[in-house]
Design a protein around this motif. Structure first.
Motif, mmCIF file in Angstrom:
data_model
loop_
_atom_site.group_PDB
_atom_site.id
_atom_site.type_symbol
_atom_site.label_atom_id
_atom_site.label_comp_id
_atom_site.label_asym_id
_atom_site.label_seq_id
_atom_site.Cartn_x
_atom_site.Cartn_y
_atom_site.Cartn_z
ATOM 1 N N ASN A 144 -3.957 -7.520 -1.787
ATOM 2 C CA ASN A 144 -4.026 -6.650 -2.966
ATOM 3 C C ASN A 144 -3.073 -5.462 -2.840
ATOM 4 O O ASN A 144 -2.545 -5.173 -1.765
ATOM 5 C CB ASN A 144 -5.455 -6.154 -3.151
ATOM 6 C CG ASN A 144 -6.388 -7.281 -3.528
ATOM 7 O OD1 ASN A 144 -6.099 -8.052 -4.434
ATOM 8 N ND2 ASN A 144 -7.505 -7.397 -2.826
ATOM 9 N N THR A 145 -2.921 -4.762 -3.945
ATOM 10 C CA THR A 145 -2.003 -3.622 -4.012
ATOM 11 C C THR A 145 -2.823 -2.336 -4.079
ATOM 12 O O THR A 145 -3.833 -2.283 -4.788
ATOM 13 C CB THR A 145 -1.126 -3.748 -5.281
ATOM 14 O OG1 THR A 145 -0.593 -5.062 -5.329
ATOM 15 C CG2 THR A 145 -0.009 -2.727 -5.294
ATOM 16 N N VAL A 146 -2.375 -1.333 -3.347
ATOM 17 C CA VAL A 146 -3.099 -0.057 -3.325
ATOM 18 C C VAL A 146 -2.112 1.081 -3.568
ATOM 19 O O VAL A 146 -1.033 1.110 -2.966
ATOM 20 C CB VAL A 146 -3.785 0.169 -1.949
ATOM 21 C CG1 VAL A 146 -4.491 1.524 -1.907
ATOM 22 C CG2 VAL A 146 -4.771 -0.946 -1.631
ATOM 23 N N MET A 182 -10.703 0.309 2.826
ATOM 24 C CA MET A 182 -9.532 0.142 1.968
ATOM 25 C C MET A 182 -8.570 -0.896 2.572
ATOM 26 O O MET A 182 -8.027 -1.739 1.864
ATOM 27 C CB MET A 182 -8.840 1.496 1.809
ATOM 28 C CG MET A 182 -7.879 1.599 0.661
ATOM 29 S SD MET A 182 -6.311 0.862 1.036
ATOM 30 C CE MET A 182 -5.755 1.886 2.397
ATOM 31 N N TYR A 222 -9.592 -4.417 1.943
ATOM 32 C CA TYR A 222 -9.228 -4.831 0.581
ATOM 33 C C TYR A 222 -7.724 -5.143 0.509
ATOM 34 O O TYR A 222 -7.310 -6.184 -0.019
ATOM 35 C CB TYR A 222 -9.613 -3.721 -0.394
ATOM 36 C CG TYR A 222 -9.007 -3.876 -1.757
ATOM 37 C CD1 TYR A 222 -9.550 -4.754 -2.689
ATOM 38 C CD2 TYR A 222 -7.872 -3.144 -2.114
ATOM 39 C CE1 TYR A 222 -8.975 -4.901 -3.948
ATOM 40 C CE2 TYR A 222 -7.297 -3.287 -3.357
ATOM 41 C CZ TYR A 222 -7.847 -4.167 -4.271
ATOM 42 O OH TYR A 222 -7.276 -4.314 -5.501
ATOM 43 N N ALA A 223 -6.903 -4.258 1.059
ATOM 44 C CA ALA A 223 -5.447 -4.469 1.034
ATOM 45 C C ALA A 223 -5.072 -5.727 1.808
ATOM 46 O O ALA A 223 -4.151 -6.455 1.425
ATOM 47 C CB ALA A 223 -4.731 -3.253 1.616
ATOM 48 N N THR A 241 0.877 -1.176 0.000
ATOM 49 C CA THR A 241 0.000 0.000 0.000
ATOM 50 C C THR A 241 0.912 1.224 0.000
ATOM 51 O O THR A 241 1.681 1.430 0.940
ATOM 52 C CB THR A 241 -0.920 0.015 1.231
ATOM 53 O OG1 THR A 241 -1.812 -1.097 1.142
ATOM 54 C CG2 THR A 241 -1.747 1.296 1.281
ATOM 55 N N PHE A 284 -2.458 5.249 -3.492
ATOM 56 C CA PHE A 284 -3.359 6.392 -3.338
ATOM 57 C C PHE A 284 -2.561 7.678 -3.261
ATOM 58 O O PHE A 284 -1.439 7.701 -2.753
ATOM 59 C CB PHE A 284 -4.275 6.224 -2.123
ATOM 60 C CG PHE A 284 -3.601 6.297 -0.774
ATOM 61 C CD1 PHE A 284 -3.468 7.492 -0.092
ATOM 62 C CD2 PHE A 284 -3.098 5.148 -0.174
ATOM 63 C CE1 PHE A 284 -2.867 7.555 1.157
ATOM 64 C CE2 PHE A 284 -2.480 5.189 1.071
ATOM 65 C CZ PHE A 284 -2.372 6.405 1.736
ATOM 66 N N ILE A 295 -5.641 -1.330 -6.833
ATOM 67 C CA ILE A 295 -6.615 -0.244 -6.846
ATOM 68 C C ILE A 295 -5.854 1.074 -6.718
ATOM 69 O O ILE A 295 -4.863 1.167 -5.993
ATOM 70 C CB ILE A 295 -7.692 -0.461 -5.761
ATOM 71 C CG1 ILE A 295 -9.010 0.136 -6.220
ATOM 72 C CG2 ILE A 295 -7.300 0.090 -4.436
ATOM 73 C CD1 ILE A 295 -10.202 -0.455 -5.545
#
Ligand SMILES: Nc1ncnc2c1ncn2[C@@H]1O[C@H](COP(=O)(O)OP(=O)(O)OP(=O)(O)O)[C@@H](O)[C@H]1O
Length: 321
Positions: free
Chosen positions: A184-186, A176, A179-180, A37, A188, A155
């Motif tokens: 997963n990869t974030v 968020m 989800y991470a 993230t 922002f 995302i």
């Protein structure tokens, strides 16, 4: 499989993009591994949105290249591997939240089950409400659910909490993180240090279209250097403060001296010997200090909504002085 499993989620190689004379992205090298993230932190006009547009394939770099999961941005987006929440998306009128997310999900090859996207975005209880009749925080979570609809592995969120109050921001970041937390990869973008500090594993500071610093919040603070020692001058002299042991910089504001030190024990002992200990405070460098030190000398930030640690106009000006 059309690429190695271990390809990074995102790779920028010397990517550059100009608008007329403005070099909005000026040669960015950046690798984001799967599961990270990452906060893209920078002042207004630093190049965050342009970086995100290049990443999503909405704009092509003038030179260099951008790869997602080892392929082009366009192929990753089409395959539903990338979800995005951009700054200018508006709610769709006269459909419910569930209808909207279902509609978007049907456009992807292997979408996330709609109930799961609603649950992850914290929207289950609003599923049957009209998408255009929600609070700002709820509407932002609908955008998040829409971004999740294709079941993306990455995302990308461009200033996702810009208009939200403190509580709505917390609810948003909880969603968020859920989800991470699935691996997963974030990525922002934000102006808000607090968000970068609390919600990202890694912070990439951009300014004038370049990466100025890249690391954890702790690494950025260390890079700027140690500890802040401040005390009341009480009319005492400022000459020679920069020569005290450990001191790397001196700033005088009003009747108070602010010393940055890489050996605060030695600095404090030397101040004590000078009887300069009135109102003495010793504090670690904050992310705000680190950010300002990294980006000082440029235009100030906009002020932030209440409850956020802003990159404040006055602080920026003061540091630049
Ligand atoms: N379509 C465009 N046409 C001309 N100039 C542009 C365009 N998009 C961005 N710029 C310029 O490129 C620079 C970088 O802008 P960008 O929007 O990427 O910054 P940002 O960090 O996202 O800023 P903000 O925090 O204000 O959203 C700015 O000087 C901006 O004025």
């Amino acid at each position: 499989m059309d690429e190695a499993v271990n390809e990074p989620a995102v790779v920028f190689e010397a990517a550059a993009k100009s608008y007329g004379p403005v070099r909005a992205v000026d040669g960015i090298d950046l690798t984001i591994h799967r599961g990270e993230t990452v906060a893209l932190l920078g002042r207004n006009g630093a190049g965050k949105s342009t970086t995100i547009n290049l990443l999503l394939g909405l704009d092509a770099p003038d030179s260099g290249r951008v790869r997602l999961f080892g392929g082009t941005p366009a192929s990753a987006v089409e395959a539903g591997r990338v979800g995005a929440m951009l700054q200018d998306s508006r709610p769709v009128a006269r459909v419910t939240v569930r209808e909207l997310v279902s509609f978007v999900a049907r456009t992807y090859p292997s979408p996330m089950p709609v109930a799961e996207a609603l649950e992850l975005a914290g929207l289950t209880e609003f599923a049957d409400r009209r998408a255009d009749r929600l609070s700002g925080g709820q509407a932002q979570r609908v955008r998040f659910a829409v971004a999740l609809a294709g079941n993306p592995e990455l995302i990308v969120l461009d200033e996702p909490t810009a208009a939200l109050d403190v509580e709505a921001r917390q609810v948003f970041w909880d969603a968020m993180r859920a989800y991470a937390g699935r691996g997963n990869t974030v990525l922002f973008s934000t102006h808000y240090l607090e968000e970068a500090d609390t919600s990202a594993d890694r912070i990439v500071v951009v300014d004038s279209g370049r990466v100025l610093a890249d690391g954890t919040a702790e690494q950025l603070k260390r890079r700027v250097g140690g500890t802040l020692v401040s005390f009341d001058l009480a009319g005492g002299p400022t000459d020679g403060l920069s020569l005290l042991p450990g001191v790397t910089s001196v700033e005088v504001r009003g009747d108070r001296a602010h010393l940055r030190s890489d050996d605060s024990d030695e600095t404090v002992l030397a101040l004590a010997a000078l009887h300069a200990v009135r109102g003495l405070e010793v504090a670690p460098v904050s992310l705000n200090d680190a950010f300002l030190a990294l980006t000082s000398g440029n235009a100030p930030f906009a002020t932030a909504p209440p409850g956020v640690t802003p990159l404040d106009v006055h602080q920026t000006m003061e540091t630049a002085r």
